[in-house]
Write a protein that holds these residues in place. Structure first.
Motif, PDB file in Angstrom:
ATOM      1  N   GLY A   1       9.342 -10.334  17.836  1.00 27.04           N
ATOM      2  CA  GLY A   1      10.289  -9.401  17.598  1.00 27.04           C
ATOM      3  C   GLY A   1       9.739  -8.509  16.549  1.00 27.04           C
ATOM      4  O   GLY A   1      10.286  -7.651  15.473  1.00 27.04           O
ATOM      5  N   ILE A   2       8.536  -8.939  16.022  1.00 25.92           N
ATOM      6  CA  ILE A   2       7.999  -8.485  14.772  1.00 25.92           C
ATOM      7  C   ILE A   2       6.188  -8.450  15.245  1.00 25.92           C
ATOM      8  O   ILE A   2       5.643  -8.591  15.287  1.00 25.92           O
ATOM      9  N   ASP A   3       5.882  -7.211  14.383  1.00 27.49           N
ATOM     10  CA  ASP A   3       3.959  -7.207  14.092  1.00 27.49           C
ATOM     11  C   ASP A   3       3.316  -8.367  13.714  1.00 27.49           C
ATOM     12  O   ASP A   3       3.076  -8.642  12.633  1.00 27.49           O
ATOM     13  N   ASP A   4       3.069  -9.433  14.466  1.00 22.98           N
ATOM     14  CA  ASP A   4       2.448 -10.969  13.587  1.00 22.98           C
ATOM     15  C   ASP A   4       1.374 -10.633  13.360  1.00 22.98           C
ATOM     16  O   ASP A   4       0.253 -11.329  12.643  1.00 22.98           O
ATOM     17  N   ILE A   5       0.112  -9.265  14.541  1.00 18.11           N
ATOM     18  CA  ILE A   5      -1.735  -9.637  13.960  1.00 18.11           C
ATOM     19  C   ILE A   5      -1.695  -8.308  14.196  1.00 18.11           C
ATOM     20  O   ILE A   5      -0.843  -7.276  15.217  1.00 18.11           O
ATOM     21  N   THR A   6      -1.919  -7.695  12.888  1.00 17.58           N
ATOM     22  CA  THR A   6      -2.443  -6.104  13.197  1.00 17.58           C
ATOM     23  C   THR A   6      -3.933  -5.844  12.788  1.00 17.58           C
ATOM     24  O   THR A   6      -4.815  -6.356  11.374  1.00 17.58           O
ATOM     25  N   GLY A   7      -5.049  -4.969  13.371  1.00 18.90           N
ATOM     26  CA  GLY A   7      -6.498  -4.926  12.634  1.00 18.90           C
ATOM     27  C   GLY A   7      -6.895  -4.384  13.951  1.00 18.90           C
ATOM     28  O   GLY A   7      -6.106  -3.380  14.583  1.00 18.90           O
ATOM     29  N   PHE A   8      -8.329  -4.223  14.105  1.00 18.39           N
ATOM     30  CA  PHE A   8      -9.522  -3.907  15.082  1.00 18.39           C
ATOM     31  C   PHE A   8      -9.746  -4.770  15.996  1.00 18.39           C
ATOM     32  O   PHE A   8      -9.695  -5.834  15.686  1.00 18.39           O
ATOM     33  N   VAL A   9      -9.330  -4.223  17.675  1.00 17.71           N
ATOM     34  CA  VAL A   9     -10.281  -5.795  18.187  1.00 17.71           C
ATOM     35  C   VAL A   9     -11.360  -5.762  17.968  1.00 17.71           C
ATOM     36  O   VAL A   9     -12.226  -4.314  18.373  1.00 17.71           O
ATOM     37  N   GLU A  10     -11.808  -6.685  18.068  1.00 18.49           N
ATOM     38  CA  GLU A  10     -13.371  -7.210  18.086  1.00 18.49           C
ATOM     39  C   GLU A  10     -14.078  -7.620  19.279  1.00 18.49           C
ATOM     40  O   GLU A  10     -15.190  -7.187  19.607  1.00 18.49           O
TER      41      GLU A  10
ATOM     42  N   THR B   1      -9.847 -11.384  19.433  1.00 18.52           N
ATOM     43  CA  THR B   1     -10.572 -11.042  18.145  1.00 18.52           C
ATOM     44  C   THR B   1      -9.620 -10.132  17.705  1.00 18.52           C
ATOM     45  O   THR B   1     -10.288  -8.968  18.120  1.00 18.52           O
ATOM     46  N   ILE B   2      -8.868  -9.881  16.614  1.00 18.32           N
ATOM     47  CA  ILE B   2      -9.639  -8.891  15.504  1.00 18.32           C
ATOM     48  C   ILE B   2      -9.391  -9.544  14.347  1.00 18.32           C
ATOM     49  O   ILE B   2      -9.006 -10.147  13.715  1.00 18.32           O
ATOM     50  N   LYS B   3      -9.911  -8.793  13.790  1.00 14.23           N
ATOM     51  CA  LYS B   3      -9.861  -7.943  12.307  1.00 14.23           C
ATOM     52  C   LYS B   3      -8.945  -7.512  11.644  1.00 14.23           C
ATOM     53  O   LYS B   3      -8.781  -6.027  12.121  1.00 14.23           O
ATOM     54  N   GLU B   4      -8.107  -8.649  11.060  1.00 17.98           N
ATOM     55  CA  GLU B   4      -6.918  -8.502  10.430  1.00 17.98           C
ATOM     56  C   GLU B   4      -7.293  -6.785   9.148  1.00 17.98           C
ATOM     57  O   GLU B   4      -7.865  -7.697   8.377  1.00 17.98           O
ATOM     58  N   VAL B   5      -5.706  -6.259   9.536  1.00 21.91           N
ATOM     59  CA  VAL B   5      -6.498  -5.014   8.122  1.00 21.91           C
ATOM     60  C   VAL B   5      -4.476  -5.069   7.905  1.00 21.91           C
ATOM     61  O   VAL B   5      -3.282  -5.031   8.919  1.00 21.91           O
ATOM     62  N   ASP B   6      -4.226  -5.149   6.565  1.00 19.78           N
ATOM     63  CA  ASP B   6      -2.845  -5.061   5.572  1.00 19.78           C
ATOM     64  C   ASP B   6      -2.865  -3.612   5.589  1.00 19.78           C
ATOM     65  O   ASP B   6      -3.162  -2.390   5.936  1.00 19.78           O
ATOM     66  N   ASP B   7      -0.909  -3.509   5.173  1.00 20.27           N
ATOM     67  CA  ASP B   7      -0.820  -2.025   5.049  1.00 20.27           C
ATOM     68  C   ASP B   7      -1.419  -1.264   4.263  1.00 20.27           C
ATOM     69  O   ASP B   7      -0.915   0.098   4.091  1.00 20.27           O
ATOM     70  N   PHE B   8      -2.531  -1.655   3.805  1.00 16.98           N
ATOM     71  CA  PHE B   8      -3.227  -1.273   2.414  1.00 16.98           C
ATOM     72  C   PHE B   8      -4.273  -0.478   2.823  1.00 16.98           C
ATOM     73  O   PHE B   8      -5.336  -0.658   1.748  1.00 16.98           O
ATOM     74  N   GLY B   9      -4.091  -1.477   3.690  1.00 20.12           N
ATOM     75  CA  GLY B   9      -5.396  -0.828   4.865  1.00 20.12           C
ATOM     76  C   GLY B   9      -7.461  -2.048   4.361  1.00 20.12           C
ATOM     77  O   GLY B   9      -8.449  -2.075   4.659  1.00 20.12           O
ATOM     78  N   GLN B  10      -6.312  -2.814   3.532  1.00 13.48           N
ATOM     79  CA  GLN B  10      -8.476  -3.995   2.875  1.00 13.48           C
ATOM     80  C   GLN B  10      -7.617  -5.397   4.469  1.00 13.48           C
ATOM     81  O   GLN B  10      -6.878  -5.409   5.146  1.00 13.48           O
ATOM     82  N   VAL B  11      -9.586  -5.194   5.041  1.00 19.56           N
ATOM     83  CA  VAL B  11      -9.089  -6.574   5.154  1.00 19.56           C
ATOM     84  C   VAL B  11      -8.520  -7.800   4.846  1.00 19.56           C
ATOM     85  O   VAL B  11      -8.843  -8.498   4.049  1.00 19.56           O
TER      86      VAL B  11
END
Length: 180
Positions: free
Chosen positions: A119-128, A136-146
């Motif tokens: 029910g939530i966004d568990d993983i956010t980022g770029f598909v590697e 594999t996802i390069k995770e990025v937070d709400d501030f654009g930080q890896v």
């Protein structure tokens, strides 16, 4: 429900998809991009008539669908004021989920993944990478930080949001880090 989504896809018609059993007043609105036996992809249009990314959900999560209603007429009017990107998902596999992840990888789009109906966004980022059922996802937070790297089996992903306004904001912050 699959037949209704397929018909809207063939007719290039927008639909309202209700799938939140906690709040049946909320829905996703847009045009189906593709459908398989498990999932469908919807080209989302925001309540302001703007492009709002791609949503991939499981067909069995649909509570009900509306077509040809007053809301559609309102949205058609609002949409005339905005430009919409043309999106063509790859067709390398028969899986809507995999093809959407490939699109995000190839076009460097941010995705938000729900895992196991959380029910939530568990993983956010770029598909590697996408290999042997593992994403594999390069995770990025709400501030654009890896934030690191996440690994998830693709069959555990129950929803994908790709390039929505939220993910576009994260991408912009990632590409334009603040200078302190």
């Amino acid at each position: 429900m699959k037949e209704i989504v397929e018909k809207a896809l063939r007719e290039e018609q927008n639909i309202a998809v209700y799938s939140n059993s906690d709040d049946t007043t909320k829905f996703a609105y847009g045009r189906p991009l593709c459908v398989d036996d498990v999932d469908f992809a919807l080209y989302l249009i925001s309540p302001n008539g703007e492009y709002d990314g791609i949503l991939v959900q499981e067909i069995n999560e649909i509570l009900y669908i509306e077509r040809d209603e007053q809301y559609a007429q309102k949205m058609q009017t609002l949409c005339t004021e905005h430009k919409f990107p043309e999106i063509r998902l790859p067709s390398e596999t028969e899986s809507v989920k995999i093809n959407t992840l490939l699109y995000a990888k190839e076009n460097k789009k941010v995705v938000a993944l729900e895992v196991q109906y959380s029910g939530i966004d568990d993983i956010t980022g770029f598909v590697e990478t996408l290999e042997n059922g593992l994403c594999t996802i390069k995770e990025v937070d709400d501030f654009g930080q890896v934030q690191g790297t996440a690994y998830v089996e693709t069959d555990r992903i129950t929803q994908i949001s790709c390039d929505s306004q939220n993910e576009q904001r994260i991408l912009w912050l990632y590409a334009n880090p603040s200078k302190e």
